[in-house]
Structures are given as structure tokens and as C-alpha cells.
Design a protein around this motif. Structure first.
Motif, mmCIF file in Angstrom:
data_model
loop_
_atom_site.group_PDB
_atom_site.id
_atom_site.type_symbol
_atom_site.label_atom_id
_atom_site.label_comp_id
_atom_site.label_asym_id
_atom_site.label_seq_id
_atom_site.Cartn_x
_atom_site.Cartn_y
_atom_site.Cartn_z
ATOM 1 N N PRO A 1 0.843 -1.192 0.000
ATOM 2 C CA PRO A 1 0.000 0.000 0.000
ATOM 3 C C PRO A 1 0.884 1.250 0.000
ATOM 4 O O PRO A 1 1.973 1.247 0.577
ATOM 5 N N VAL A 2 0.407 2.319 -0.643
ATOM 6 C CA VAL A 2 1.170 3.562 -0.712
ATOM 7 C C VAL A 2 0.239 4.722 -0.362
ATOM 8 O O VAL A 2 -0.859 4.832 -0.907
ATOM 9 N N PHE A 3 0.705 5.578 0.551
ATOM 10 C CA PHE A 3 -0.030 6.800 0.860
ATOM 11 C C PHE A 3 0.393 7.874 -0.134
ATOM 12 O O PHE A 3 1.559 7.892 -0.562
ATOM 13 N N PRO A 4 -0.519 8.801 -0.507
ATOM 14 C CA PRO A 4 -0.155 9.867 -1.460
ATOM 15 C C PRO A 4 1.022 10.696 -0.943
ATOM 16 O O PRO A 4 1.826 11.190 -1.718
ATOM 17 N N SER A 5 1.116 10.844 0.384
ATOM 18 C CA SER A 5 2.238 11.569 0.980
ATOM 19 C C SER A 5 2.682 10.796 2.219
ATOM 20 O O SER A 5 1.859 10.242 2.935
ATOM 21 N N SER A 6 3.982 10.761 2.461
ATOM 22 C CA SER A 6 4.464 10.021 3.631
ATOM 23 C C SER A 6 4.480 10.897 4.882
ATOM 24 O O SER A 6 4.745 10.422 5.976
ATOM 25 N N LEU A 7 4.186 12.198 4.696
ATOM 26 C CA LEU A 7 4.181 13.116 5.832
ATOM 27 C C LEU A 7 3.022 14.090 5.686
ATOM 28 O O LEU A 7 2.868 14.744 4.655
ATOM 29 N N LEU A 8 2.194 14.178 6.720
ATOM 30 C CA LEU A 8 1.077 15.130 6.732
ATOM 31 C C LEU A 8 1.191 15.973 7.983
ATOM 32 O O LEU A 8 1.664 15.491 9.015
ATOM 33 N N GLU A 9 0.703 17.194 7.899
ATOM 34 C CA GLU A 9 0.681 18.055 9.090
ATOM 35 C C GLU A 9 -0.751 18.520 9.311
ATOM 36 O O GLU A 9 -1.408 18.974 8.380
ATOM 37 N N GLU A 10 -1.226 18.342 10.528
ATOM 38 C CA GLU A 10 -2.592 18.751 10.873
ATOM 39 C C GLU A 10 -2.544 19.596 12.140
ATOM 40 O O GLU A 10 -1.692 19.383 13.003
ATOM 41 N N ARG A 11 -3.482 20.549 12.245
ATOM 42 C CA ARG A 11 -3.579 21.374 13.456
ATOM 43 C C ARG A 11 -4.831 20.981 14.227
ATOM 44 O O ARG A 11 -5.855 20.652 13.625
ATOM 45 N N LEU A 12 -4.705 21.017 15.555
ATOM 46 C CA LEU A 12 -5.828 20.642 16.420
ATOM 47 C C LEU A 12 -5.880 21.635 17.576
ATOM 48 O O LEU A 12 -4.918 21.743 18.346
ATOM 49 N N PRO A 13 -6.976 22.419 17.668
ATOM 50 C CA PRO A 13 -7.062 23.379 18.779
ATOM 51 C C PRO A 13 -7.107 22.653 20.125
ATOM 52 O O PRO A 13 -7.729 21.602 20.237
ATOM 53 N N GLU A 14 -6.421 23.233 21.144
ATOM 54 C CA GLU A 14 -6.472 22.613 22.475
ATOM 55 C C GLU A 14 -7.915 22.600 22.972
ATOM 56 O O GLU A 14 -8.756 23.356 22.483
ATOM 57 N N ASN A 15 -8.183 21.725 23.926
ATOM 58 C CA ASN A 15 -9.508 21.582 24.545
ATOM 59 C C ASN A 15 -10.594 21.109 23.570
ATOM 60 O O ASN A 15 -11.772 21.127 23.913
ATOM 61 N N SER A 16 -10.207 20.686 22.332
ATOM 62 C CA SER A 16 -11.209 20.105 21.427
ATOM 63 C C SER A 16 -11.643 18.766 22.010
ATOM 64 O O SER A 16 -10.808 17.989 22.448
ATOM 65 N N PRO A 17 -12.958 18.512 22.004
ATOM 66 C CA PRO A 17 -13.380 17.169 22.424
ATOM 67 C C PRO A 17 -12.827 16.135 21.431
ATOM 68 O O PRO A 17 -12.285 16.513 20.395
ATOM 69 N N ALA A 18 -12.967 14.863 21.771
ATOM 70 C CA ALA A 18 -12.509 13.804 20.860
ATOM 71 C C ALA A 18 -13.088 14.106 19.479
ATOM 72 O O ALA A 18 -14.286 14.332 19.341
ATOM 73 N N THR A 19 -12.224 14.123 18.470
ATOM 74 C CA THR A 19 -12.683 14.603 17.169
ATOM 75 C C THR A 19 -11.938 13.942 16.020
ATOM 76 O O THR A 19 -10.863 13.371 16.201
ATOM 77 N N GLN A 20 -12.540 14.034 14.831
ATOM 78 C CA GLN A 20 -11.892 13.536 13.616
ATOM 79 C C GLN A 20 -10.793 14.521 13.228
ATOM 80 O O GLN A 20 -11.031 15.724 13.167
ATOM 81 N N ILE A 21 -9.587 13.982 12.960
ATOM 82 C CA ILE A 21 -8.467 14.846 12.586
ATOM 83 C C ILE A 21 -8.259 14.839 11.073
ATOM 84 O O ILE A 21 -8.211 15.879 10.437
ATOM 85 N N VAL A 22 -8.155 13.653 10.488
ATOM 86 C CA VAL A 22 -7.896 13.562 9.051
ATOM 87 C C VAL A 22 -8.267 12.158 8.570
ATOM 88 O O VAL A 22 -8.187 11.196 9.336
ATOM 89 N N GLN A 23 -8.706 12.079 7.312
ATOM 90 C CA GLN A 23 -8.934 10.764 6.714
ATOM 91 C C GLN A 23 -7.742 10.418 5.835
ATOM 92 O O GLN A 23 -7.385 11.161 4.935
ATOM 93 N N LEU A 24 -7.132 9.268 6.135
ATOM 94 C CA LEU A 24 -5.981 8.805 5.362
ATOM 95 C C LEU A 24 -6.456 7.766 4.359
ATOM 96 O O LEU A 24 -7.327 6.956 4.669
ATOM 97 N N LYS A 25 -5.871 7.824 3.174
ATOM 98 C CA LYS A 25 -6.284 6.883 2.135
ATOM 99 C C LYS A 25 -5.039 6.402 1.402
ATOM 100 O O LYS A 25 -4.321 7.192 0.807
ATOM 101 N N ALA A 26 -4.789 5.098 1.489
ATOM 102 C CA ALA A 26 -3.659 4.512 0.763
ATOM 103 C C ALA A 26 -4.190 3.813 -0.485
ATOM 104 O O ALA A 26 -5.361 3.449 -0.552
#
Length: 193
Positions: free
Chosen positions: A94-119
């Protein structure tokens, strides 16, 4: 005859099956029909079938008839059917489109979806069927849906009290034969104030 399946990578001259006719006199073996593309060859006296060339997965299974003929009278013969299957090898990881992703998450966010990865996996069938997992969940602060590849946080983060950056290593694994293959992606999650 239903011999063990062959690998699509079987080299020329691979043993397939030994055909054996019970008869009081010597017999001659031949492939009578069904092997139009010439994948197989049979030894005329011992009945051993071998591959003659590279196997093309899309042509299989192949059903062909082997004939055993009385060596002194061609009118006396019998036939047996042979079915040969070929296993689709796990050629690609399997290959991911990118081997490195950067995501931001505000502090105090309840449990939440960050990113969908697709290989992507260029194999077909189970060799291309992917499941997702995490190598390091940082004390279970992250989880991934193994089917959809969606990465989640599991609790709020405190910008002042906890690390402000996490590197989560996600993998996609195929269900390949003979062995499973993996691809990796690192998701850098920056907690924002």
C-alpha cells in the motif's frame, strides 16, 4: 486431477502434476484438448505435466484433458481432466499519497476527527484489501478506524500542560498472500493555543 494452485510467478518447467493410467501395457501421454494457449507440456512416457511458459493470471483456471493411449494401438485410449488454478501474488505494498502530513488541532477540542488517510494498493482482490492501524498512539491519545482510515483524537489536549506536537505513525496493511505488505504515513499533529 486438481493439483495445488501455482503461483503466477512460477518459472517455466515447474512441476504441476503426475498423471498415471493403470494399464497392463505401456501408454503414451498427451494433452488432448483445453490448453489452447500452450501453458503445459506432458512427458509422453511418465505422465509428468510441467509449465511451458510464464502463467498469465487472467487465463486461469485452465481445464485440459490428458489422454493416455495404448502404445501399440491408438484406438485404445482414455482421458482425464486436469484443472489448474493460479494464485495472484501480492505484488504491491500500500502507498499513501504523501508520507508526511501536518494537521492542526485546537487545544480543549473534544474527541474529534483529525484527518482521513487513504492509501492505494495496485493489487486486486484480497491482496489490495486494506486495513489501517497506528504504530504509536501516544498513550491512546489517538485512534484510527481500521476500515475508513479516519484518524481521531480520543480526548482534549491542554496546550500549556502537554506536548504541543505529536507524530503519529499510521500504517495501511493489505490482506496479501503469501505475506501481508504495509505502507506508512507520519501525521504530525500540532496542538494550537
Amino acid at each position: 486431477y486438481h493439483p495445488a494452485p501455482l503461483s503466477e510467478k512460477s518459472p517455466t518447467d515447474t512441476f504441476v502434476v503426475e498423471i498415471s493410467a493403470l494399464y497392463k501395457l505401456p501408454v503414451n501421454y498427451s494433452i488432448a484438448s483445453g490448453d489452447e494457449k500452450g501453458y503445459f507440456i506432458i512427458h509422453p512416457s511418465n505422465g509428468i505435466v510441467r509449465t511451458r511458459k510464464t502463467l498469465e493470471l487472467e487465463d486461469f483456471p485452465v481445464n485440459f484433458k490428458v489422454r493416455a493411449t495404448d502404445s501399440s494401438n491408438a484406438a485404445i485410449f482414455n482421458e482425464a481432466e486436469v484443472t489448474v488454478e493460479v494464485i495472484d501474488e501480492n505484488n504491491f505494498p500500500p502507498v499513501f499519497p504523501s508520507s508526511l502530513l501536518e494537521e492542526r488541532l485546537p487545544e480543549n477540542s473534544p474527541a474529534t476527527q483529525i484527518v482521513q488517510l487513504k492509501a492505494q494498493d495496485n493489487d486486486t482482490g484480497r491482496n489490495g484489501f486494506l486495513t489501517y492501524g497506528i504504530l504509536n498512539a501516544h498513550g491512546l491519545k489517538f485512534r484510527i478506524n481500521e476500515t475508513t482510515g479516519i484518524l481521531y483524537s480520543t480526548a482534549p489536549f491542554d496546550y500549556e500542560e502537554e506536548p504541543t506536537e505529536y507524530q503519529v505513525v499510521v500504517y495501511a496493511e493489505d490482506d496479501g498472500i503469501p505475506e501481508k505488505k504495509r505502507g506508512y504515513c507520519t501525521v504530525v499533529i500540532k496542538i494550537t493555543d
